[in-house]
Scaffold this motif. Sequence first.
Motif, PDB file in Angstrom:
ATOM      1  N   TYR A  42       1.187   3.266  -7.652  1.00 16.16           N
ATOM      2  CA  TYR A  42       1.824   2.028  -7.199  1.00 16.16           C
ATOM      3  C   TYR A  42       2.061   2.114  -5.696  1.00 16.16           C
ATOM      4  O   TYR A  42       2.290   3.195  -5.138  1.00 16.16           O
ATOM      5  N   ALA A  43       2.002   0.961  -5.065  1.00 18.20           N
ATOM      6  CA  ALA A  43       2.401   0.823  -3.667  1.00 18.20           C
ATOM      7  C   ALA A  43       3.712   0.055  -3.630  1.00 18.20           C
ATOM      8  O   ALA A  43       3.872  -0.957  -4.330  1.00 18.20           O
ATOM      9  N   ASP A  55       6.422  -1.657  -0.945  1.00 17.31           N
ATOM     10  CA  ASP A  55       6.742  -2.012   0.430  1.00 17.31           C
ATOM     11  C   ASP A  55       8.246  -2.126   0.613  1.00 17.31           C
ATOM     12  O   ASP A  55       9.031  -1.765  -0.265  1.00 17.31           O
ATOM     13  N   VAL A  82      -1.597  -0.098  -7.930  1.00 14.38           N
ATOM     14  CA  VAL A  82      -2.865   0.083  -7.234  1.00 14.38           C
ATOM     15  C   VAL A  82      -3.969  -0.090  -8.270  1.00 14.38           C
ATOM     16  O   VAL A  82      -3.936   0.530  -9.338  1.00 14.38           O
ATOM     17  N   ALA A 128      -0.250   5.417   0.908  1.00 11.53           N
ATOM     18  CA  ALA A 128      -0.604   3.998   0.940  1.00 11.53           C
ATOM     19  C   ALA A 128       0.088   3.363   2.137  1.00 11.53           C
ATOM     20  O   ALA A 128       1.232   3.708   2.459  1.00 11.53           O
ATOM     21  N   THR A 164      -0.045  -0.407   4.900  1.00 14.94           N
ATOM     22  CA  THR A 164      -0.651  -1.626   5.418  1.00 14.94           C
ATOM     23  C   THR A 164      -0.875  -1.431   6.905  1.00 14.94           C
ATOM     24  O   THR A 164       0.075  -1.303   7.673  1.00 14.94           O
ATOM     25  N   ASN A 178      -4.312  -3.597   3.503  1.00 14.37           N
ATOM     26  CA  ASN A 178      -3.789  -2.590   2.580  1.00 14.37           C
ATOM     27  C   ASN A 178      -4.795  -1.454   2.423  1.00 14.37           C
ATOM     28  O   ASN A 178      -5.986  -1.694   2.185  1.00 14.37           O
ATOM     29  N   VAL A 225      -5.384   2.849   1.052  1.00  9.69           N
ATOM     30  CA  VAL A 225      -4.946   4.043   0.330  1.00  9.69           C
ATOM     31  C   VAL A 225      -5.778   5.218   0.827  1.00  9.69           C
ATOM     32  O   VAL A 225      -7.011   5.135   0.875  1.00  9.69           O
ATOM     33  N   ALA A 281      -8.112  -2.320   0.366  1.00 10.67           N
ATOM     34  CA  ALA A 281      -7.658  -3.089  -0.797  1.00 10.67           C
ATOM     35  C   ALA A 281      -7.286  -4.515  -0.391  1.00 10.67           C
ATOM     36  O   ALA A 281      -6.990  -4.791   0.777  1.00 10.67           O
ATOM     37  N   TRP A 334      -3.528  -5.117  -3.817  1.00  8.07           N
ATOM     38  CA  TRP A 334      -3.796  -3.678  -3.877  1.00  8.07           C
ATOM     39  C   TRP A 334      -4.909  -3.355  -4.874  1.00  8.07           C
ATOM     40  O   TRP A 334      -4.919  -2.310  -5.521  1.00  8.07           O
ATOM     41  N   TRP A 385      -8.850  -2.436  -5.212  1.00 10.00           N
ATOM     42  CA  TRP A 385      -9.899  -1.822  -4.397  1.00 10.00           C
ATOM     43  C   TRP A 385     -10.979  -2.821  -4.019  1.00 10.00           C
ATOM     44  O   TRP A 385     -11.439  -3.613  -4.847  1.00 10.00           O
TER      45      TRP A 385
END
Length: 234
Positions: A10-11, A13, A21, A40, A42, A47, A49, A64, A68, A70
């Motif tokens: 997971y990302a 913020d 993700v 991860a 920005t 975005n 990774v 991404a 998020w 790919w």
Amino acid sequence: LLKDAQNFLYAQDESGTPIPVKYLDQPYDNRFGEWRPLGAETVNGENQVLWENLNTGELGLWQADANWNWLLSDVWDFNTPKTFEQETAFQQDLNRDGLIGNVFSETETQGAVKLLKDLVNYFYVQGQDGAPTPLRYQNQPFDNRLSGWSPLAAETLGGENQVLWENTGAGQLGLWRANDNWDWQLSDIWALASEETFIQEVNFGVDANGDGVIGQPAAELTALLTGAVNPLGF
């Protein structure tokens, strides 16, 4: 970058909401066993990774979308300038040298352009704006892979970016002509003991042939050094 009990990534913020993700629109559970996620972030609105392959010594970067998921990947060898770029972007010491980002040493400082070398022997130029720019060969950062040749100096002459090289074993002097991005375009090569060497010494402000003089020595000095003139005047 977060991981749950089932190894899904997971990302998260600054809002505090974990976002899965994804790979091909499916939550990613680190199914590529050789690759380990490092972070991860920005970066410039994109975005990303960052990954490390412990078996091959490579680093990888996912691009991404806003969710998020790919989009595409980039993979490169660990000991390259791109590693230092990602250290700065992700604020991690990826190569474990105790530093974040690249460190440069000065190879030549004459004129308006400096010639620099980084920790993994890639070469850069630095103009008056203070931003190092990598020397490139066929659009790739250059790590002095041309056996026998050593860069002496870099300069912008007559509006053209140029790099001066020396091959002491072959007794030759070389000149790269580069584009605005300091990417090689074509080369010239001369014998080190030639009139062109004196011209390039003056252009770059360096003693390329090691005679202690930049440019062609005065006629009287040349005669004295060769024994043609008695120093006492007899």
